[in-house]
Enzyme design. Sequence first.
Site, mmCIF file in Angstrom:
data_model
loop_
_atom_site.group_PDB
_atom_site.id
_atom_site.type_symbol
_atom_site.label_atom_id
_atom_site.label_comp_id
_atom_site.label_asym_id
_atom_site.label_seq_id
_atom_site.Cartn_x
_atom_site.Cartn_y
_atom_site.Cartn_z
ATOM 1 C CD GLU A 136 4.409 10.644 -0.059
ATOM 2 O OE1 GLU A 136 4.192 9.651 0.655
ATOM 3 O OE2 GLU A 136 5.138 10.611 -1.061
ATOM 4 C CD GLU A 141 7.692 11.092 -6.552
ATOM 5 O OE1 GLU A 141 8.698 10.501 -6.125
ATOM 6 O OE2 GLU A 141 6.548 10.768 -6.251
HETATM 7 C C1 NAG Z 1 14.342 7.392 -0.415
HETATM 8 C C2 NAG Z 1 13.251 8.216 -0.070
HETATM 9 O O1 NAG Z 1 13.181 8.747 0.986
HETATM 10 N N1 NAG Z 1 12.413 8.352 -1.019
HETATM 11 C C3 NAG Z 1 11.329 9.178 -0.880
HETATM 12 C C4 NAG Z 1 11.612 10.374 -1.702
HETATM 13 O O2 NAG Z 1 10.466 11.049 -1.971
HETATM 14 C C5 NAG Z 1 9.342 10.333 -2.397
HETATM 15 C C6 NAG Z 1 8.244 11.307 -2.531
HETATM 16 O O3 NAG Z 1 8.241 11.826 -3.768
HETATM 17 C C7 NAG Z 1 8.945 9.280 -1.422
HETATM 18 O O4 NAG Z 1 7.824 8.557 -1.907
HETATM 19 C C8 NAG Z 1 10.095 8.404 -1.227
HETATM 20 O O5 NAG Z 1 9.795 7.513 -0.190
#
Ligand code: NAG
Length: 320
Positions: A136, A141
Amino acid sequence: MKMNVVGSSLTLALLTGSALAGTYVLSENIVGEGFYNSFNFEAIPDPTNGRVTYVDQATAQSLNLTYATTDTFIMRADDTTVLTSTDPGRNSVRIRSNNQYTTHVAVFDMQHMPEGCGTWPAVWETDESNWPDGGEVDIVEGVNNVEPNQSTLHTSPNCSMPASTTQLGTAVYTDCDTTANGNAGCGVQLTEDYNSFGPGFNSVGGGWYAMERTNDYIKVWFWERDDESAPFDATSGAGTIDTDNWGTPAANFPNTDCDLETHFDANNIIINLTFCGDWAGNSAVYAASGCPSDCVDYVDDNPTAFTNAYFEFSSINVYL
Ligand SMILES: CC(=O)N[C@H]1CO[C@H](CO)[C@@H](O)[C@@H]1O
Ligand SMILES: *[C@@H]1O[C@H](CO)[C@@H](O)[C@H](O)[C@H]1NC(C)=O
Ligand SMILES: *[C@@H]1O[C@H](CO)[C@@H](O)[C@H](O)[C@H]1NC(C)=O
Ligand SMILES: *[C@@H]1O[C@H](CO)[C@@H](O)[C@H](O)[C@H]1NC(C)=O
């Protein structure tokens, strides 16, 4: 004479090799309505326990949660509904690219990203069917408007980053293994630029995030809209790009102590906007960001607080 021929073809091979190292050709130019062709909508329960309901494409379009023109794609959360405690969460959107990518460059030209207390937007790549073994990469974010925030890898065990690398940002943790540090991943905060996230990003008209994935490293760059050092090939959507000329990245994840080729498989691009949940809604994180009330109550009761909880993309360009 013979020596010269060998010598010059060797030199040529070396020059060609180094000239090609960072060179890529445009494979996809995703703009406006093109987002509907290149992405599918994931109306799934939020894996991070957010106060959110992800809607399907028909619902998103009928509620105007996604909106496309010839040159813009907007993706947002509901900003009109007061929720009761029995409602599952605020309507929002999560999209995933139809294509998957191994080594590539992706350039995200964004005018705006979601802001507001309780918001947790993310632009990232993963293989949802093989997590965490497929890796990932969180390109950008952050939560609750706190800026600048971070780029992070999350992987299976035996992948860590060296204590020091050539990057503009600041490493938080170095172990990328999802079982270490409560799945914090190996994150790098984009400390060099307070306009890399949230209200600061939006106040300057956004900018460009770019991610390069090779088997030797993963790098993330950020340039804000008026950054004169932003490379023209990246910002103009050029047919070919050369990342060797892009300067020091904001985040740099080399393969020194991580075999990137085996820790990452073909990943999709995912763009999601959730509320609260495991990170944004963590009571300590939420309180520390200066946000009012508690996260779920705030999200339930204040729809108009989410008028600026939207992504606006000019384009996503993928280079192979
Ligand atoms: C809600 C969801 O899908 N959250 C994801 C959004 O993105 C982050 C990565 O930055 C994931 O870790 C989350 O699971
Ligand atoms: C949908 O959203 C766009 C972008 O914010 C806006 O310009 C348009 O007027 C909206 N359409 C409706 C029907 O509300
Ligand atoms: C975001 O970045 C700031 C500044 O580097 C830092 O203080 C804050 O803890 C970060 N927030 C999160 C949630 O990591
Ligand atoms: C850990 O990764 C290194 C390469 O980075 C490899 O040589 C080693 O065998 C791996 N160890 C395990 C236990 O998989």
